[in-house]
Design an enzyme around this catalytic site. Structure first.
Site, PDB file in Angstrom:
ATOM      1  N   LYS A  70       0.644  -1.154   0.090  1.00 23.01           N
ATOM      2  CA  LYS A  70      -0.117   0.127   0.106  1.00 23.01           C
ATOM      3  C   LYS A  70       1.045   1.108   0.096  1.00 23.01           C
ATOM      4  O   LYS A  70       0.556   2.220  -0.527  1.00 23.01           O
ATOM      5  CB  LYS A  70      -1.157   0.149   1.254  1.00 23.01           C
ATOM      6  CG  LYS A  70      -2.050  -1.111   1.210  1.00 23.01           C
ATOM      7  CD  LYS A  70      -2.696  -0.917   2.170  1.00 23.01           C
ATOM      8  CE  LYS A  70      -4.023  -1.999   2.146  1.00 23.01           C
ATOM      9  NZ  LYS A  70      -3.505  -3.463   2.069  1.00 23.01           N
ATOM     10  N   GLU A 113      -2.627   6.856   8.166  1.00 22.91           N
ATOM     11  CA  GLU A 113      -3.579   7.369   7.105  1.00 22.91           C
ATOM     12  C   GLU A 113      -4.296   8.414   7.981  1.00 22.91           C
ATOM     13  O   GLU A 113      -4.729   7.985   9.206  1.00 22.91           O
ATOM     14  CB  GLU A 113      -4.303   6.820   6.324  1.00 22.91           C
ATOM     15  CG  GLU A 113      -3.410   6.170   5.331  1.00 22.91           C
ATOM     16  CD  GLU A 113      -4.445   5.269   4.272  1.00 22.91           C
ATOM     17  OE1 GLU A 113      -3.866   4.927   2.992  1.00 22.91           O
ATOM     18  OE2 GLU A 113      -5.672   5.070   4.725  1.00 22.91           O
ATOM     19  N   HIS A 131     -14.882  -4.344   7.812  1.00 23.71           N
ATOM     20  CA  HIS A 131     -14.146  -4.191   6.624  1.00 23.71           C
ATOM     21  C   HIS A 131     -14.469  -5.309   5.513  1.00 23.71           C
ATOM     22  O   HIS A 131     -13.700  -5.258   4.654  1.00 23.71           O
ATOM     23  CB  HIS A 131     -12.525  -3.817   6.733  1.00 23.71           C
ATOM     24  CG  HIS A 131     -12.271  -3.055   7.999  1.00 23.71           C
ATOM     25  ND1 HIS A 131     -12.297  -1.805   7.548  1.00 23.71           N
ATOM     26  CD2 HIS A 131     -11.776  -2.945   9.067  1.00 23.71           C
ATOM     27  CE1 HIS A 131     -11.889  -1.175   8.556  1.00 23.71           C
ATOM     28  NE2 HIS A 131     -11.471  -1.846   9.507  1.00 23.71           N
ATOM     29  N   ARG A 144      -7.025  -7.761 -10.106  1.00 20.73           N
ATOM     30  CA  ARG A 144      -7.860  -9.126 -10.120  1.00 20.73           C
ATOM     31  C   ARG A 144      -9.345  -8.780 -10.556  1.00 20.73           C
ATOM     32  O   ARG A 144      -9.689  -7.346 -10.347  1.00 20.73           O
ATOM     33  CB  ARG A 144      -7.726  -9.889  -9.300  1.00 20.73           C
ATOM     34  CG  ARG A 144      -8.188  -9.379  -7.744  1.00 20.73           C
ATOM     35  CD  ARG A 144      -8.469 -10.281  -6.805  1.00 20.73           C
ATOM     36  NE  ARG A 144      -8.515  -9.847  -5.541  1.00 20.73           N
ATOM     37  CZ  ARG A 144      -9.590  -9.067  -4.868  1.00 20.73           C
ATOM     38  NH1 ARG A 144     -10.396  -9.212  -5.481  1.00 20.73           N
ATOM     39  NH2 ARG A 144      -9.532  -8.735  -3.562  1.00 20.73           N
TER      40      ARG A 144
END
Length: 669
Positions: A119, A203, A238, A300
């Protein structure tokens, strides 16, 4: 220069394997399935033209073994591999192994996978490409001092994330500096244990976010397009629950801006094939004009791709195969924009218990028909059917249910109807929870965000409790199932509660919600039934019990519901509620002071070995009545109460089905 794929191996299982094979069948491409010990009789194995066994049930020893997949390709002569999603789908080493062995990998290049795998590195790349990213820290210095200082600079609340994470693992929300050290330690440990990488990024935590993603495609000629957005904001831990396209409330200007950013992301890494660029949108002040930030790119096909297919009319697996064959993309961006129509919504039907922290449920699927008519606007993507096992080894998804409408309201209504008409029994599912989500006013109004389920949990996670009427309906279902099982016209072979010159009557016992035994007093006069439950009287007339559907009239109204009856339970699926009512133990549950029910049912299919009593005999509680053999074990059926044996028409050697009435112990009064 394009080539032609003739035989494709699907390196996956379940609904995605079946989904890929359905497109291959239409394109006249032969398919090869791979399967573990647990999947020898799975639906995807039956769908394929050929199948290869690749190892034990554990995915680490079968579906995640790249060398076994390559060997299966060589054994069957497959010239291409589709990885589906999960397992090896985003493994660059597997993509390289396919290339080294002359096998076409239906997916992006290994370089593209690596570019987006971590990430932090991906965010650096996106910043350089001009794609907006969430304010944060993605640096190499992982000391507590640096991470703490960066969190202070960004401003609390912040989100700590493992760079190689996914599915919420290695992720911590931190609301103040005091919580930071333990959150960093926990996220790092979870990242190392789950992904072998404890590197973290920080973040800014968006407190009211929406999760909006763009479906992108690229080809070998350098062309890249997007097929519009999907809103995947309804999540729990999530994990996505409801997905829809397009995103509700999004303006044309914002759609264009996000689409351009997604295409930039794909072009930045020379992307080929299907991918998803995921954004987080800060909707604290509403969606229109809200800031959006790059979150990650999945290299994907996504689970939720059917909603994109329904609004564009395109088969994304066919697009994947075409790109892998070297063909250009079939449509330009302008053509896609004009083509897009209507709205689509998808839910994921899981074997899990929403009322117990969504714990997975394992066992054999009872009622479920993935081939049922979904209507003109519906679709069911499934990898299991009735009789299949949902095991501990794999994701507990049963199916994806998708519906299209001319607008969002029509799509939601169509999906609600589809979920209602898709019964599943045998294990716990999230069916009722999904219906509540689709019916919650906030969702209907489009006020969705990732905290929606938590915000509405008092309504969405309220477990339905059976009423007196539900117990009466369960009793009626037992009688209807008994009548449906009765074979022949000989009245002496029908095991029911018949009494000469009087309506048949009996008592049925269920486990009540308070732990006590609840008694249903049932009277039967042909198709007309009446029941008394805790001083409440109910009357019904059975019209039919065909397959899994019980049709009856009650209170002057004709009704239908799905029902499943076995020796231990009655499951009723009516409207938005699934109720599984436990039938009270036939042996009195081991309670020496309590009388058990008088009607004795076969606990499972088996063979009668010995009959210890005769019809009309007086027996005492605990006295042996029958000895039967089931699953290679002998079981002695004992009297649950004092009384008189009635309805006994069995002899040694008779075969009985599960739930069949063996005999009744009648009161002696």
């Amino acid at each position: 220069m394009s080539i032609r794929i003739k035989k494709l191996l699907v390196a996956n299982r379940g609904e995605i394997a079946c989904r890929v094979m359905s497109t291959c069948q239409r394109l006249d491409i032969k398919t090869v399935a791979v399967y573990s010990d647990a999947d020898a009789k799975a639906l995807h194995v039956e769908m394929a033209d050929e199948a290869v066994h690749i190892g034990p049930a554990q995915a680490s020893e079968s579906y995640l073994k790249a060398d076994k997949i390559i060997a299966a390709c060589k054994l069957t002569g497959a010239d291409a591999v589709h990885p589906g999603y999960g397992f090896l789908s985003e493994n660059p080493k597997f993509a390289e192994a396919c290339e080294e062995n002359g096998i076409i990998f239906v997916g992006p290049s290994a370089a593209s996978m690596r570019a987006m795998a971590l990430k932090g590195a991906a965010k650096h790349l996106m910043e350089e490409a001009g794609v907006p990213v969430v304010p944060g820290y993605h640096g190499d210095d992982q000391s507590l001092e640096t991470l703490s200082a960066e969190a202070e600079r960004i401003g609390f609340p912040v989100l700590i994330k493992a760079v190689a994470g996914g599915g919420g693992k290695g992720m911590r929300k931190v609301f103040n500096a005091k919580e930071l050290p333990s959150a960093i330690e926990g996220a790092k440990r979870e990242g190392e244990n789950s992904f072998g990488n404890g590197t973290l990024l920080i973040e800014k935590y968006i407190q009211k976010p929406r999760h909006i993603e763009l479906q992108v495609f690229g080809d070998a000629d350098g062309m890249a397009v997007h097929l519009h957005e999907r809103d995947c904001s309804l999540q729990r831990r999530h994990q996505k629950v409801v997905e829809e396209a397009p995103a509700p409330g999004m303006s044309a200007e914002m759609r264009r801006a996000m689409g351009e950013a997604a295409v930039k992301a794909a072009e930045a890494i020379g992307y080929q094939g299907a991918g998803t660029v995921e954004f987080i949108v800060d909707v604290e002040n509403g969606l229109d004009g809200a800031p959006f930030y790059f979150m990650e790119m999945n290299t994907r096909l996504q689970v939720e791709h059917p909603v994109t297919e329904l609004i564009t009319g395109q088969d994304l697996v066919e697009w994947q195969i075409g790109v892998a064959e070297g063909k250009p993309l079939p449509l330009s961006q302008d053509e896609i924009d004009v083509l897009t129509d209507g709205h689509a919504v998808e839910v994921r039907l899981y074997a899990e218990d929403p009322y117990n922290d969504f714990l997975p449920s394992i066992g054999k699927v009872g009622l479920f028909d993935p081939f049922a008519d979904a209507g003109a606007t519906g679709r069911i993507d499934a990898g299991v059917r009735a009789g299949d096992e949902v095991s501990i080894h794999y994701d507990p998804m049963i199916a994806k249910l998708i519906a299209w409408g001319e607008d969002r309201t029509q799509a939601i209504d169509a999906l609600r109807n589809l979920v209602r008409e898709t019964p599943v029994t045998g294990l716990r599912t999230n069916r009722d929870f999904l219906l509540k989500c689709l019916s919650e006013q906030g969702f209907i109004d489009g006020d969705v965000h990732t905290g929606f389920i938590e915000e509405h949990k008092d309504v969405l996670l309220k477990k339905p409790e059976p009423t007196a009427e539900d117990y009466a309906l369960a009793a009626f279902a037992i009688v209807a199932a008994r009548q449906a099982r009765a074979q022949g016209d000989d009245p002496w072979k029908i095991l029911d509660a018949f009494r000469l010159n009087l309506p048949a009557s009996e008592q049925l016992w269920f486990d009540g919600t308070d732990g006590d035994v609840l008694t249903v007093h049932l009277r039967e006069d042909g198709s007309k039934l009446s029941a008394t439950v805790e001083s409440n009287d109910f009357e019904a007339e059975i019209i039919g019990f065909v397959g899994d559907v019980l049709t009856f009239t009650m209170g002057g109204k004709r009704e239908r519901m799905f029902a499943e009856v076995d020796a231990a339970h009655v499951t009723l699926i009516k409207g938005d509620a699934t109720l599984t009512l436990a039938r009270h133990a036939r042996d009195g549950g081991g309670d020496e002071d309590a009388d058990g029910p008088g009607t004795i049912l076969s606990p499972m299919p088996g063979k009668i070995l010995d009959v210890k009593v005769a019809d009309g005999d007086m027996v005492e509680k605990g006295q042996p009545l029958l000895i039967m053999e089931a699953m290679k074990m002998e079981q002695t059926i004992t009297a649950p109460r004092d009384g008189k044996v009635t309805g006994l028409g069995l002899k040694a050697g008779d075969q009985v089905t599960g739930g069949a009435v063996l005999l009744t112990i009648a009161d002696t009064e």
